[in-house]
Motif scaffolding. Structure first.
Motif, PDB file in Angstrom:
ATOM      1  N   SER A  83      44.185  40.329  38.336  1.00  0.00           N
ATOM      2  CA  SER A  83      44.355  40.495  36.883  1.00  0.00           C
ATOM      3  C   SER A  83      45.177  41.734  36.561  1.00  0.00           C
ATOM      4  CB  SER A  83      42.997  40.568  36.191  1.00  0.00           C
ATOM      5  OG  SER A  83      42.249  41.684  36.637  1.00  0.00           O
ATOM      6  N   GLN A 184      40.292  37.046  33.419  1.00  0.00           N
ATOM      7  CA  GLN A 184      39.263  37.770  32.663  1.00  0.00           C
ATOM      8  C   GLN A 184      38.121  36.844  32.242  1.00  0.00           C
ATOM      9  OE1 GLN A 184      41.717  39.581  29.628  1.00  0.00           O
ATOM     10  NE2 GLN A 184      41.788  41.535  30.702  1.00  0.00           N
ATOM     11  N   MET A 198      36.111  47.038  33.458  1.00  0.00           N
ATOM     12  CA  MET A 198      37.336  46.243  33.483  1.00  0.00           C
ATOM     13  C   MET A 198      38.556  47.126  33.239  1.00  0.00           C
ATOM     14  SD  MET A 198      38.350  42.874  31.204  1.00  0.00           S
ATOM     15  CE  MET A 198      36.900  41.935  31.686  1.00  0.00           C
TER      16      MET A 198
END
Length: 316
Positions: A83, A184, A198
């Protein structure tokens, strides 16, 4: 969903921080440094995003240590690695696009962000979106595009060369946004990943990727020479990165609590309200087409807030 106080707070935070972020982004990437024949442009996209990610990481760690106690993080590193790569490529290509197109043109392209978020969320993020959700988001995107169309047309006449490259960068950026949202969704559903974890981990991975890229491309040397000639650019980069850090923190809060799609809708309409504010405060007139775009945006948001609350679900 959209009438919850926390959602409203996060949205206001995103709107405010990225208002200043957008102004500084264009000033840095499209501004002129020096005078006369010695004028130069800032073309060090990797260095700019590297600086931005460092500030984002430090801010996230401070918030985790002193403000939000979010417990142990069980998210797999492969999710953070993948990500952060797509998130990083989205930022780099978006910044690179500003070398060929101006900020309003970039805004028009990025206003379509909810589309790849939904498509790739369905393909890779295990999300299912009924037709009514698709229609509501499409109405918002069309409204934003119609509102911005005047500015993008004006930009085309002044920068015909290189426009195709700018558009290509925006397409890549949108694709990377969609892939980031899909990963996500996995983090959120499988590990209940919290916002601070995150933000800090994705930016840490990004700093590592960028450090390697800066060394391999040699951009770090050219950037150092540029800073030596124009040291005030570091101040601009610092303020730009602080605005990014605050805005990104609100984004991660929204992603972890409400999901990538509501967040992409907020960031899309934020661009719309930024331009609308200039109309209200500076007395600029609107074309009929732009008023239609205004009505479409509010219509899409209203319909989605009333009928879209339970429309997103995981496939069986």
């Amino acid at each position: 969903m959209y009438n919850e106080p926390k959602f409203f707070l996060y949205a206001v935070g995103i709107f405010t921080c990225y208002f200043f972020f957008g102004i500084l982004q264009e000033r840095i990437t499209r501004g002129k440094y020096g005078e006369g024949e010695s004028e130069e442009k800032f073309t060090y996209t990797l260095a700019l995003v590297f600086f931005q990610c460092i500030i984002n990481y430090l801010y996230a760690k401070i918030m985790l240590k002193f403000v939000f106690k979010q417990g142990e993080d069980t998210t797999r590193n492969v999710y953070y690695a993948s990500s952060s790569m797509t998130y990083l490529l989205a930022m780099i290509t978006s910044n690179m696009a500003l070398q060929w197109v101006n900020y309003p043109t970039q805004v028009v392209g990025k206003s379509c962000k909810p589309i790849p978020v939904m498509v790739l969320g369905f393909l890779f993020g295990r999300k299912s979106y009924p037709i009514q959700k698709l229609m509501f988001v499409l109405i918002i995107v069309i409204g934003v595009a119609m509102f911005m169309f005047k500015d993008s047309e004006a930009a085309k006449s002044t920068e015909p060369a290189g426009l195709g490259m700018g558009e290509l960068m925006l397409i890549i950026s949108l694709t990377m946004d969609g892939l980031t949202g899909a990963v996500q969704e996995r983090m959120k559903s499988e590990h209940q990943t919290r916002s601070g974890h995150m933000m800090s981990n994705m930016n840490l991975w990004s700093v590592g990727y960028l450090a390697v890229a800066l060394l391999l491309t040699g951009e770090i040397v050219d950037f150092a020479e540029f800073v030596a000639k124009y040291p005030y650019v570091l101040w601009e980069m610092l303020v730009f990165s602080i605005a990014s850090a605050f805005g990104q923190f609100f984004i991660f809060l929204m992603v972890t609590e409400y999901g990538p799609l509501p967040c992409s809708i907020v960031t899309t309409t934020r661009k719309f309200f930024t331009v609308l504010a200039s109309v209200l405060f500076f007395g600029n007139s609107l074309l009929n087409r732009q008023w239609v775009g205004t009505i479409l945006v509010f219509t899409g948001l209203t319909l989605d807030s009333i009928y879209g609350k339970s429309s997103v679900k995981k496939p069986e």
